[in-house]
Write an enzyme that holds these catalytic residues in place. Sequence first.
Site, mmCIF file in Angstrom:
data_model
loop_
_atom_site.group_PDB
_atom_site.id
_atom_site.type_symbol
_atom_site.label_atom_id
_atom_site.label_comp_id
_atom_site.label_asym_id
_atom_site.label_seq_id
_atom_site.Cartn_x
_atom_site.Cartn_y
_atom_site.Cartn_z
ATOM 1 N N SER A 115 0.813 -1.212 0.000
ATOM 2 C CA SER A 115 0.000 0.000 0.000
ATOM 3 C C SER A 115 0.854 1.273 0.000
ATOM 4 C CB SER A 115 -0.946 -0.046 1.209
ATOM 5 O OG SER A 115 -1.866 0.996 1.209
ATOM 6 N N ASP A 120 -9.822 -4.956 -4.342
ATOM 7 C CA ASP A 120 -9.041 -3.988 -3.573
ATOM 8 C C ASP A 120 -9.696 -2.617 -3.708
ATOM 9 O OD1 ASP A 120 -7.157 -2.281 -2.454
ATOM 10 O OD2 ASP A 120 -5.443 -3.328 -3.334
ATOM 11 N N HIS A 145 -7.772 -5.328 0.068
ATOM 12 C CA HIS A 145 -6.543 -4.592 0.367
ATOM 13 C C HIS A 145 -5.829 -5.128 1.610
ATOM 14 C CE1 HIS A 145 -3.966 -1.115 -0.311
ATOM 15 N NE2 HIS A 145 -4.012 -0.844 0.989
#
Length: 437
Positions: A207, A379, A410
């Site tokens: 991320s 995601d 995610h």
Amino acid sequence: MHYFIALLMCLFINEIRSEKCTSFQQKIITKIPEKLANVINNTFGSIINRVLNKDKSIIESIYEKYINASNTEDKNLNITQLLNKYGYPVEQHEVTTSDGYILTMFRIPNNGPPVLLMHGALSSSDDFLTIGSNSGLGYLLADAGYDVWLGNARGNQHSRRHITLSPSCAEFWDFSWDEHGRYDLPAKIDYILNKTGEEQLIFVSHSMGSTMYFVCCSSLPEYNAKIKLMVALSAVAFNIGSPLLRIFSPANPVLTELAKAVGLYELLPRNALLQYLTDTFCGTPATATLVCGNILFLFAGADYSQVNATALPVIFGHYPAGMGTKVALHYGQLALTGKFSRYDYGFFENLIMYGSLTPPDYELDKITSPVAIYYATKDRVTPQASVDAISSRLGNVVKLTRVPYDDFSHADFLFARDVKELLYDDVLDLIYKYSQP
């Protein structure tokens, strides 16, 4: 529902006290403003109710496993204690950036090539370990013989120091992920290479860790030569899909309400109150979903089928780890504009800062180091359009792979029950290929 939402927002606010600060006026929040609670309730209330009604049996099953595992001592162990418990050596290193922040890295020393793991928003080095020694990416890399370095960005629970500023000062929090990439990451890379005597390292990010990398290697292109391979587990730039990050868009009225209510500098700090609330209010299936599950859900999207219920007590013993509010605001700007650009201070300040009325875009075509991107269909933070935009602009994408599970989300890149088989085995194969002489 109103009270649960108010409670959730309490978790997001950290009171900052003025201690020898030069430009900060103390503000204290005593209650969640009615208008703010209504905005959040309107935004997320229907989503939460729909999840509760649709997935009630799944949530109850997860909750039962969560309760059965809740007495594990691991949830109260810090990262060094966890590593020692499971038989791994560990070192703690401190790195000072050129702008004075003191960052902590943890090392699992080994004779293999160095690998730097970099966490995402609200996370820390711990999150590469908390799902257990059989599945955590940090453990798996150490088992494979790599010299594992676990990084922490300024502002999280492990990196709350500065050579002159206190985290009680507003000035301490005057950074976004631009500074993470422009100062923090270069300092870590240089420290590791100097310590190990190597010329290159392998960088693995989740991320926001990828955002830092894109900032670093586009703004400081000389760092491309120091990276043997970059692995992005959910690459984040351009279109941000997270519903909670979207409320930090300047166009959303919730931002104004938050700014009026508090001196909003830090989100979800790791402290005794947060620990108590996550322990206490994860007491029934409903509140577990509303409070604990939705800390992840609102940012990342939910995939209940891959929830690692037995690991949840340990995960929530370490997550969230806190971050600066300006980090979220910068992501909110991306959600508004769809551009991957520097922080927007407004026309006047932009002119002073950048010499232009609008912030400049990051030039991703300057990133020439090999980049592998793993993405997921569900995601919510980095949707397919963002993946396409990133991969089309990077100069050297060597792998673009969808995780072979339709509901992968995610948070699953770190915490999914089957993350080793679905993702990490392939990542380890790729790292092995690029670590050969």
